[in-house]
Scaffold this motif. Structure first.
Motif, PDB file in Angstrom:
ATOM      1  N   SER A  12      10.467-109.848  45.276  1.00 26.44           N
ATOM      2  CA  SER A  12      11.583-108.953  45.589  1.00 26.44           C
ATOM      3  C   SER A  12      11.714-108.733  47.092  1.00 26.44           C
ATOM      4  O   SER A  12      12.828-108.617  47.605  1.00 26.44           O
ATOM      5  CB  SER A  12      11.402-107.594  44.906  1.00 26.44           C
ATOM      6  N   GLU A  26      18.774-101.277  45.046  1.00 24.86           N
ATOM      7  CA  GLU A  26      17.866-102.411  44.809  1.00 24.86           C
ATOM      8  C   GLU A  26      16.845-102.517  45.939  1.00 24.86           C
ATOM      9  O   GLU A  26      15.665-102.786  45.711  1.00 24.86           O
ATOM     10  CB  GLU A  26      18.667-103.722  44.722  1.00 24.86           C
ATOM     11  N   ASN A  27      17.309-102.287  47.158  1.00 23.25           N
ATOM     12  CA  ASN A  27      16.389-102.307  48.298  1.00 23.25           C
ATOM     13  C   ASN A  27      15.431-101.119  48.268  1.00 23.25           C
ATOM     14  O   ASN A  27      14.257-101.257  48.606  1.00 23.25           O
ATOM     15  CB  ASN A  27      17.184-102.282  49.611  1.00 23.25           C
ATOM     16  N   THR A  69      23.349-102.089  45.731  1.00 23.71           N
ATOM     17  CA  THR A  69      22.462-102.963  46.507  1.00 23.71           C
ATOM     18  C   THR A  69      21.542-102.147  47.417  1.00 23.71           C
ATOM     19  O   THR A  69      20.442-102.577  47.730  1.00 23.71           O
ATOM     20  CB  THR A  69      23.272-103.982  47.341  1.00 23.71           C
ATOM     21  N   THR A  90      16.243-105.611  40.922  1.00 28.48           N
ATOM     22  CA  THR A  90      14.831-105.257  41.073  1.00 28.48           C
ATOM     23  C   THR A  90      14.342-104.355  39.934  1.00 28.48           C
ATOM     24  O   THR A  90      13.294-103.727  40.043  1.00 28.48           O
ATOM     25  CB  THR A  90      14.589-104.553  42.431  1.00 28.48           C
ATOM     26  N   ARG A 109      15.172-105.119  57.540  1.00 30.25           N
ATOM     27  CA  ARG A 109      16.388-104.971  56.741  1.00 30.25           C
ATOM     28  C   ARG A 109      17.633-105.138  57.607  1.00 30.25           C
ATOM     29  O   ARG A 109      18.571-105.852  57.266  1.00 30.25           O
ATOM     30  CB  ARG A 109      16.402-103.607  56.055  1.00 30.25           C
ATOM     31  N   ALA A 155      15.270-109.468  48.737  1.00 33.14           N
ATOM     32  CA  ALA A 155      16.063-108.277  49.044  1.00 33.14           C
ATOM     33  C   ALA A 155      17.124-108.453  50.139  1.00 33.14           C
ATOM     34  O   ALA A 155      18.226-107.926  49.983  1.00 33.14           O
ATOM     35  CB  ALA A 155      15.137-107.107  49.381  1.00 33.14           C
ATOM     36  N   VAL A 180      12.410-101.686  46.172  1.00 31.78           N
ATOM     37  CA  VAL A 180      11.405-102.522  46.838  1.00 31.78           C
ATOM     38  C   VAL A 180      10.614-101.687  47.847  1.00 31.78           C
ATOM     39  O   VAL A 180       9.385-101.736  47.897  1.00 31.78           O
ATOM     40  CB  VAL A 180      12.068-103.718  47.552  1.00 31.78           C
TER      41      VAL A 180
END
Ligand SMILES: Cc1cc2nc3c(=O)[nH]c(=O)nc-3n(C[C@H](O)[C@H](O)[C@H](O)COP(=O)(O)OP(=O)(O)OC[C@H]3O[C@@H](n4cnc5c(N)ncnc54)[C@H](O)[C@@H]3O)c2cc1C
Lengths: 355, 321
Positions: free
Chosen positions: B294, B264-265, B261, B199, A289, B298, B268
């Motif tokens: 996703s 959304e991560n 956001t 997502t 990430r 992501a 996942v």
């Protein structure tokens, strides 16, 4: 690092920097790939397999040294699978085939095992077996009413439903329709299904740590080179914070891997392995990430190399059981070994034995 | 939905539109091609465009026949948008535009792009001297090179503008007001439900999976996602109310995008932890397929439309005011 490991590192690096193939399109046309042939030629595919069985010998630390490099180069080769099979086969009476071999742990939901006298009959579909289509044999460990069994499948025993993961690695479903194995193709397994999964998960974690070290290099270099607002983005505090978190995740992973590798065959080594698997799996998520965040839009393109590493982290973090499964197993382990009151000694006494 | 009837619009409220787009996204409807034109080009044309531009572009947008792309980013100008180097030089009856735009979503499918360009020399105020132009992407001096994402899909493209001539009627708004106009656009770009629902289909699939196989840990994590979803939905709705009332809530919008956001991560990550799968491409199992898609999508969530770091800078500045 011992001389032996320094030599393995140097050899794997030399081979992979010359022959590395990373994307799936290329291996379809070429198997065995050049990387595999050269690793084989240098005896690296047999590291960890006893010389008496046709391997190159060496410890698990040697195995881990090679697997770290495979991750660091994001190479598409079934080395971990072959080494896992080499270890498992070493606990049987069978010879080593020279690879590539692969391993799968069958579970009762997917695989039905029947015994007819000395014959074993297998029915079912084992999903996502790594590299099944190129393996000369697949070693299956499965629980049965007489304890764990080890079975050796050869290509004529099964059919393949091809599958591929996000990193471009083969993950094929192996379909078994009344496959009959005569008595020299199966035997009681001295390793439990749990032990095999844990070793597999640890091997993936080691390669994941290799990926992370490349990601850290790529990302610090990018933050140094990329300029916005008239200066390198590494000068912004927000980016420095991200880089610091990234570095800490990579460091934590390498330390717990080192610990786990050292104690892998110790009597109480499982806790170190399970902890490493869980921690690296968490780090995989965080590292991917952060690295993508720092790279901005260019990092999510096909052209840029970042995705070779991050897609492996996303796939590997869940193989052979991921964070959640092994976290649960840690809790169970602690409960069985005297509960939380003994936790501290579980963690520390094993260290004392060695040092 | 909200645009004037004379251009084919419905003259409905911003809130009515909010409800509809939220439903479309929650259902996973395929809306991408038309999205930008409806979300930001139209409102920009209504606010800054000439009568002629509105009459020319709005009706075909309403009919779903005309797609727009956003030409802001360049190879050397990402977060630092004011540093764009694409130049517009005044010429007889119009402008000659040269430069290169990148990461332009759907440029291969869009008919027009609104490009942010430098139209006069850089002064001490780096935000002055910028203008927006409407560029016909089918013009022979426009070269669009698709760029593949790591998933292999060509989502966006590089757009090279090789001395493209545009008539003076294609200048959007006032010359030199590009910066203010772009910022007004970004408020639309940042606060909508697309900033926390990317997502959502995966969250639903996770719910289905957990129904068969749940425990207290899974329940706790799933529940916490639901609580966040509810919060974001309410936040986004409140920003929509403000936009609809004619305010430009840019700090609130930045907070919705930042938290949205991250969420959304989180979906996942939680899905992947609670129901780990081998991430196989094109799996026939819905949950596995959505999870694999996703995971690859992501990283873009916290970049597109302004990165997390830039948004947090905006929020922090807002606190100082
Ligand atoms: C899927 C997707 C679609 C897109 N579609 C479009 C489009 O249609 N049209 C368009 O014009 N653009 C589009 N973009 C581009 C997007 O707007 C840019 O990616 C974004 O503005 C960031 O720019 P960059 O990628 O160049 O990253 P950079 O600006 O180079 O940033 C790299 C890193 O540095 C950080 N950073 C930069 N400056 C600072 C600072 N001052 N302080 C702290 N941190 C900083 C960033 O947060 C990031 O982590 C799209 C991007 C994506 C991912």
């Amino acid at each position: 690092m011992s001389d032996e490991q320094a030599l393995i590192t140097a050899t794997v690096r030399r081979i992979l920097s010359q022959t590395n193939v990373r994307s799936e399109g290329q291996i379809v046309v070429e198997w065995p790939s050049r990387s595999w042939r050269e690793l084989e030629g240098a005896g690296l595919t047999g590291v960890g397999v006893e010389e008496a069985r046709g391997g190159s010998g060496g410890s698990f630390t040697d195995v881990a040294t090679a697997l770290f490099e495979v991750g660091r180069h994001a190479t598409l080769v079934p080395l971990a699978e072959t080494m896992l099979a080499g270890w498992l086969g070493g606990r049987s009476t069978w010879d080593w085939s020279g690879g590539p071999e692969t391993v799968s742990v069958g579970d009762a939901m997917n695989l039905v095992v029947r015994r007819n006298g000395t014959e074993l009959q297998l029915d079912g579909i084992i999903p996502a077996v790594p590299w099944a289509r190129v393996a000369t044999r697949i070693l299956i460990v499965v629980d049965s009413e007489i304890g764990p069994l080890l079975a050796r499948l050869e290509p004529e025993d099964f059919t393949i439903e091809p599958g591929i993961n996000l990193a471009g690695e083969y993950r094929d479903a192996v379909v078994l329709t009344s496959a009959r194995l005569i008595s020299d193709r199966w035997q009681p397994s001295s390793a439990t299904t749990q032990e095999v999964r844990l070793r597999g998960a640890l091997m993936r974690a080691v390669s994941a740590a290799g990926c992370m070290s490349s990601i850290l290099e790529l990302t610090t270099a990018y933050a140094h080179d990329r300029e916005q607002f008239g200066r390198p983005i590494e000068k912004f505090q927000a980016i420095q914070q991200l880089l610091a978190r990234l570095a800490a995740e990579v460091f934590a992973s390498s330390i717990c891997i080192r610990n786990a590798v050292t104690f892998v065959d110790a009597e109480d080594g499982a806790l170190a392995s399970m902890s490493a698997v869980v921690r690296v799996s968490q780090a995989a998520t965080n590292v991917a990430r952060i690295a993508h965040q720092i790279h901005g839009a260019i990092g999510i393109t096909e052209e840029h190399s970042l995705h070779y590493f991050t897609s492996r982290l996303w796939c590997w973090r869940n193989e052979f059981g991921g964070e959640t499964e092994w976290s649960r197993e840690i809790s169970k382990y602690v409960r069985i070994h005297g509960g939380v009151n003994h936790l501290w000694s579980l963690m520390t006494e094993i260290n004392e034995e060695i040092s | 939905m909200t645009w004037p009837k004379r251009y084919g619009g419905g003259e409905q409220s911003g809130m009515a539109r909010f409800v509809v787009i939220e439903e479309l996204l929650a259902a996973g409807a395929p809306v991408a091609a038309h999205w930008i034109a409806e979300r930001q080009t139209g409102p920009s044309l209504l606010r800054f465009g000439s009568d002629e531009q509105r009459a020319k572009f709005l009706p075909p947008i309403v009919r779903g026949e005309c797609f727009f792309a956003i030409g802001m980013s360049e190879p050397d100008s990402g977060s630092d948008l004011a540093s764009v180097r694409t130049v517009a030089r005044a010429t007889e009856g119009g402008w000659i535009i040269s430069g290169s735009k990148i990461w332009t979503s759907h440029a291969t499918r869009a008919h027009f792009m609104i490009a942010l360009c430098r139209s006069s020399e850089r002064q001490s105020d780096r935000h002055s001297g910028l203008s927006q132009f409407i560029i016909d992407l089918s013009s022979p001096d426009v070269h669009v090179r698709p760029i593949n994402l790591m998933s292999g899909h060509a989502h966006f493209a590089e757009v090279n503008l090789d001395s493209v001539y545009v008539g003076e009627e294609m200048l959007l708004g006032d010359e030199g007001s590009g910066w203010q106009q772009v910022n007004a656009e970004l408020a639309y770009e940042r606060s909508g439900p697309e900033r926390f629902l990317s997502t959502y289909p995966l969250l639903c699939a996770l719910g289905d999976v957990l129904e068969e196989n749940c425990d207290s840990f899974a329940d706790a994590r799933f529940g916490s996602l639901v609580a966040n979803l509810w919060t974001l939905h309410s936040m986004s709705e409140s920003v929509a109310e403000q936009l609809s009332a004619g305010f430009a809530p840019q700090f609130e919008a930045a907070m919705v995008k930042d938290l949205g956001t991250q969420f959304e991560n989180d979906v996942v990550d939680v899905a992947s932890a609670l129901s780990p799968r081998q991430l196989l491409e094109g799996s026939s199992d819905v949950f596995t397929r959505l999870l694999a898609q996703s995971v690859l999508a992501a990283p873009a969530f916290t970049l597109r439309g302004g990165t997390t770091e830039i948004l947090r800078g905006i929020i922090a500045k807002g606190l100082n005011q």
